[in-house]
Motif scaffolding. Structure first.
Motif, PDB file in Angstrom:
ATOM      1  N   ASP A  78       0.817  -1.224   0.000  1.00 18.76           N
ATOM      2  CA  ASP A  78       0.000   0.000   0.000  1.00 18.76           C
ATOM      3  C   ASP A  78       0.850   1.272   0.000  1.00 18.76           C
ATOM      4  O   ASP A  78       0.389   2.329  -0.444  1.00 18.76           O
ATOM      5  N   PHE A  79       2.049   1.179   0.571  1.00 15.72           N
ATOM      6  CA  PHE A  79       2.859   2.394   0.763  1.00 15.72           C
ATOM      7  C   PHE A  79       3.865   2.633  -0.364  1.00 15.72           C
ATOM      8  O   PHE A  79       4.475   3.692  -0.422  1.00 15.72           O
ATOM      9  N   GLY A  80       4.089   1.622  -1.222  1.00 20.31           N
ATOM     10  CA  GLY A  80       5.028   1.804  -2.331  1.00 20.31           C
ATOM     11  C   GLY A  80       6.082   0.725  -2.360  1.00 20.31           C
ATOM     12  O   GLY A  80       5.820  -0.426  -2.019  1.00 20.31           O
ATOM     13  N   THR A  81       7.294   1.105  -2.766  1.00 17.56           N
ATOM     14  CA  THR A  81       8.365   0.128  -2.988  1.00 17.56           C
ATOM     15  C   THR A  81       9.610   0.539  -2.205  1.00 17.56           C
ATOM     16  O   THR A  81       9.686   1.644  -1.680  1.00 17.56           O
ATOM     17  N   MET A  82      10.595  -0.357  -2.200  1.00 17.50           N
ATOM     18  CA  MET A  82      11.858  -0.013  -1.541  1.00 17.50           C
ATOM     19  C   MET A  82      12.534   1.149  -2.276  1.00 17.50           C
ATOM     20  O   MET A  82      13.190   1.986  -1.655  1.00 17.50           O
ATOM     21  N   ALA A  83      12.313   1.229  -3.594  1.00 24.70           N
ATOM     22  CA  ALA A  83      12.879   2.374  -4.337  1.00 24.70           C
ATOM     23  C   ALA A  83      12.244   3.681  -3.839  1.00 24.70           C
ATOM     24  O   ALA A  83      12.922   4.702  -3.698  1.00 24.70           O
ATOM     25  N   ASP A  84      10.950   3.654  -3.547  1.00 21.17           N
ATOM     26  CA  ASP A  84      10.284   4.852  -2.998  1.00 21.17           C
ATOM     27  C   ASP A  84      10.869   5.201  -1.625  1.00 21.17           C
ATOM     28  O   ASP A  84      11.031   6.374  -1.284  1.00 21.17           O
ATOM     29  N   PHE A  85      11.158   4.148  -0.850  1.00 20.48           N
ATOM     30  CA  PHE A  85      11.749   4.398   0.476  1.00 20.48           C
ATOM     31  C   PHE A  85      13.116   5.057   0.329  1.00 20.48           C
ATOM     32  O   PHE A  85      13.416   6.052   0.989  1.00 20.48           O
ATOM     33  N   ASP A  86      13.941   4.483  -0.558  1.00 25.27           N
ATOM     34  CA  ASP A  86      15.296   5.018  -0.731  1.00 25.27           C
ATOM     35  C   ASP A  86      15.243   6.477  -1.186  1.00 25.27           C
ATOM     36  O   ASP A  86      16.027   7.309  -0.741  1.00 25.27           O
TER      37      ASP A  86
END
Ligand code: GLC
Ligand code: CA
Length: 560
Positions: A78-86
Motif C-alpha cells: 500500500d505504501f510503495g516500494t523499496m525504491a520509494d523508500f530510498d
C-alpha cells in the motif's frame, strides 16, 4: 554532567511522527504512502523539525495498521516500494532531516515466514521462535487478556497447542529467550542501519521478556480476564537483552533510540535510558496519558473524562526532576495511539482551540527532554465524533465494542461511542488536513478513514498563510529550542505548586534562567512571576499581557 553526557544531536532535536497511512496519498487509492511523504518534506522543513519518526512501513497484512509485520526487509505494498523508500530517505537527508524507523519486534504478523513455519509442527526449527503452550484443563494456558480484548492465547489446530499474542491473534509474540530470535532481530536492524537510517522507535520494547511460568494475572475490572502487564512489562531479562542489542548493533552507529515502554516506572526508566548509554537513548512513559481515578473510567481504558492539570503536572514534574543527571527523557502529548492533545488536555471549542493548543505546546516544549510532535498537532487538529461503530477502523475499538457492548452488555452503545470520542486511537488517525478542498487535500480518491469535517477551517494551507496560527507558533518553539541551550539542557524547577490552574516552572543553565507559565483554564488566573521581570520574552500566545494575571489559556516564557 560531563561534556560527553551533555552533547548528543538527538537531545537537541525535535521529532515529528508520521503515521504514513493518514499523512498524504499520492496515487488516489485513499491510503497515504511514501511518495506522499516525499512530496511534503518541504512542509516539514518549513516547520523546522530535525527528525521524522515513521510509523511502520514494512510489509504487513494490516491487522493493526502495520504493527503486524510479515517481512521486515520489504515495504508495505500500500505504501510503495523499496525504491520509494530510498528516494524518501535521500530527499529527507538532502534537507537535513533524519529518519527514525519503527521497530516492532515484540511480535510479528502470523503471516511472517517464521510463524508460518513455527505453526507447522512441534519440532519445526522455528517452533521456539514463538511462545507455545499446551492447553490447561482443555482451555487457555492462563487467564491473560490481550491488549485488544479477548484472551491473549490462540488455539492452533495443527498441533493442538496455544500461542501467546499480547495484541491481536494476528500478532504472535516472539520468544526473546531464544538466542536465534535475537540474532535474527539484530541482523535485521543492522541491515536497516547499513541503509543509512538514523534510529529506531522500539514498539512495546518493555514487553519482550516474560516472567517464566506465565502465571495468572490479577482479575481486571471487567472480571472477564486477568491482567498480563505484571508478567510481561519490564520482565526479568529485558535490560540484559537491550544491553546485548546495544553492544551488537546500536553502539556501532550514531542513532536516536526511543523505547515505547508500556508500564515503565521512573526507576525502570533510569535503567533503560541511563546516561552511560548502555541501553537506549530515552523511553516513552504513559503515566500522563492515563492519570484518571478508577471511578472516572467506564471500563478498562475507556472513559469520557479529561485529566486534571494538577495530576498531569504531578506526573510530568516527577519525571523532570527524577531523571535529572541520570537519564534522558522524551516529551509528548500526542501519538497515533492517543486522542488529539487539544481535545484531551486543552479546549477544542473554536473559541479556545488556537489559544489552548499553543498553551499546551509551550508547556511541553519548554521542558527538558526530546519533544515529539504528532502529525496535525502542529495545526491544532482535534478529535472526531463517532456516530456509529461503523466509523471505527482501529482493531482496539472494534474489539472493545464487540466485547463490552455486544457480547457482555457491560456498557451501552451510546456511552461507548462517547468514550471513543474521548480516547479512541482513530482520533489521531483521521487524514492529515492539508487544505479546504475535497478530502482535506489528503487524497483524490476515497480516504480509508473519514476526514474530520472541520478540515474546512483547520488545515495547513490556511495556517501557513496566517502568522498567528498554531503552525507558526510550533515553528517558533522549535527555533527557540535550537537557539537556546537552556531549553535543551537547563535544570528543571517547579513553580507555583499551590495553583491548580497555572503550570509554571523554571529552567536554569550557566546563569540563564527561563521562566514558563501556562494557564490551563478559560479564566484569568493570578500569576505574579513576570511582574517587573528583567530580560526578554521568548514567546507568548498573547500580544498584550495584564500585570498580576495570566489571561485565559495564556502561556508566557521569559528569559533572564
Ligand atoms: C504499540 C503501538 C500500537 C500497536 C501496539 C502493538 O503500542 O504504538 O499502535 O497497536 O504497540 O504493536
Ligand atoms: Ca496511496
Amino acid at each position: 554532567m560531563t561534556e560527553k553526557d551533555r552533547h548528543a544531536w538527538w537531545k537537541e532535536a525535535v521529532i515529528y511522527q508520521i503515521y504514513p497511512r493518514s499523512f498524504a496519498d499520492s496515487n488516489g487509492d485513499g491510503i497515504g504512502d511514501l511518495k506522499g511523504i516525499t512530496a511534503h518534506l518541504d512542509y516539514l522543513k518549513e516547520l523546522g523539525i530535525d527528525v521524522i519518526w515513521l510509523s511502520p512501513v514494512y510489509q504487513s497484512p494490516n491487522d493493526d495498521n502495520g504493527y503486524d509485520i510479515s517481512d521486515y526487509r520489504d515495504i508495505m505494498t500500500d505504501f510503495g516500494t523499496m525504491a520509494d523508500f530510498d528516494e524518501m530517505l535521500r530527499e529527507a537527508h538532502s534537507r537535513g532531516i533524519r529518519i527514525v524507523m519503527d521497530l516492532v519486534v515484540n511480535h510479528t504478523s502470523d503471516e511472517h515466514a517464521w510463524f508460518v513455519e513455527s505453526r507447522k509442527s512441534a519440532d519445526n526449527p522455528y517452533r521456539d521462535y514463538y511462545i507455545w503452550r499446551e492447553p490447561k484443563d482443555g482451555k487457555e494456558p492462563n487467564n491473560w487478556e490481550s491488549w485488544f480484548s479477548g484472551p491473549a492465547w490462540e488455539f492452533d489446530e495443527a498441533t493442538g497447542m496455544y500461542y501467546l499474542h499480547c495484541f491481536t491473534k494476528k500478532q504472535p509474540d516472539l520468544n526473546w529467550d531464544n538466542p536465534k530470535v535475537r540474532d535474527e532481530v539484530f541482523d535485521m536492524m543492522t541491515w536497516w542501519c547499513e541503509k543509512g537510517i538514523d534510529g529506531f522507535r522500539m514498539d512495546v520494547i518493555s514487553m519482550i521478556s516474560k516472567v517464566p511460568g506465565l502465571p495468572d494475572g490479577p482479575l481486571k475490572d471487567s472480571g472477564l480476564y486477568g491482567d498480563l502487564t505484571p508478567y510481561v512489562c519490564n520482565g526479568p531479562h529485558v535490560h540484559e537483552y537491550l544491553q546485548e542489542m546495544n553492544r551488537r548493533v546500536l553502539s556501532k552507529y550514531d542513532l536516536l533510540t526511543v523505547g515505547e515502554a508500556a508500564g515503565v516506572t521512573l526507576e525502570e526508566a533510569k535503567k533503560y535510558a541511563n546516561n552511560e548509554g548502555t541501553e537506549l537513548g530515552m523511553v516513552f512513559h504513559f503515566e500522563h496519558t492515563d492519570c484518571l481515578e478508577p471511578e472516572e473510567k467506564v471500563i478498562g481504558k475507556w472513559t469520557c473524562r479529561h485529566p486534571q492539570m494538577k495530576n498531569v503536572r504531578a506526573i510530568l514534574n516527577k519525571w523532570q526532576t527524577g531523571l535529572e543527571g541520570k537519564a534522558w527523557g522524551s516529551l509528548y502529548w500526542d501519538n497515533h495511539d492517543q486522542p488529539r492533545a487539544v481535545s484531551r488536555f486543552g479546549n477544542d471549542d473554536p473559541k479556545w482551540r488556537t489559544l489552548s493548543a499553543k498553551m499546551l505546546a509551550t508547556c511541553l516544549h519548554m521542558m527538558k527532554g526530546t519533544p515529539y510532535i504528532y502529525q496535525g498537532e502542529e495545526l491544532g487538529m482535534t478529535n472526531m465524533h463517532f456516530t456509529s461503530p461503523e466509523d471505527c477502523r482501529d482493531v482496539e475499538e472494534i474489539n472493545a465494542y464487540r466485547q463490552f457492548v455486544e457480547e457482555h452488555r457491560m456498557v451501552d452503545a451510546e456511552t461507548m461511542l462517547r468514550c471513543f470520542d474521548t480516547v479512541a486511537r482513530d482520533n489521531a488517525r483521521t487524514p492529515m488536513q492539508w487544505d479546504d478542498g475535497a478530502n482535506a487535500g489528503f487524497t483524490a480518491g476515497t480516504p480509508w478513514i473519514p476526514v474530520n469535517p472541520n478540515y474546512t477551517s483547520i488545515n495547513a494551507k490556511e495556517e501557513l498563510a496566517d502568522p498567528d496560527s498554531v503552525f507558526h507558533y510550533y515553528r517558533k518553539l522549535i527555533r527557540l529550542r535550537h537557539e537556546n541551550p537552556v531549553i535543551v539542557y537547563g535544570v528543571f524547577e517547579p513553580l507555583m505548586m499551590d495553583s491548580d490552574a497555572v503550570y509554571a516552572y523554571r529552567r536554569v543553565l550557566d546563569g540563564a534562567v527561563l521562566t514558563a507559565a501556562c494557564n490551563w483554564t478559560d479564566k484569568e488566573q493570578p500569576c505574579s512571576l513576570f511582574d517587573g521581570a528583567q530580560g526578554k520574552e521568548l514567546i507568548s500566545n498573547y500580544a498584550e499581557h495584564k500585570d498580576g494575571v495570566l489571561l485565559p489559556y495564556e502561556a508566557r516564557v521569559f528569559l533572564s
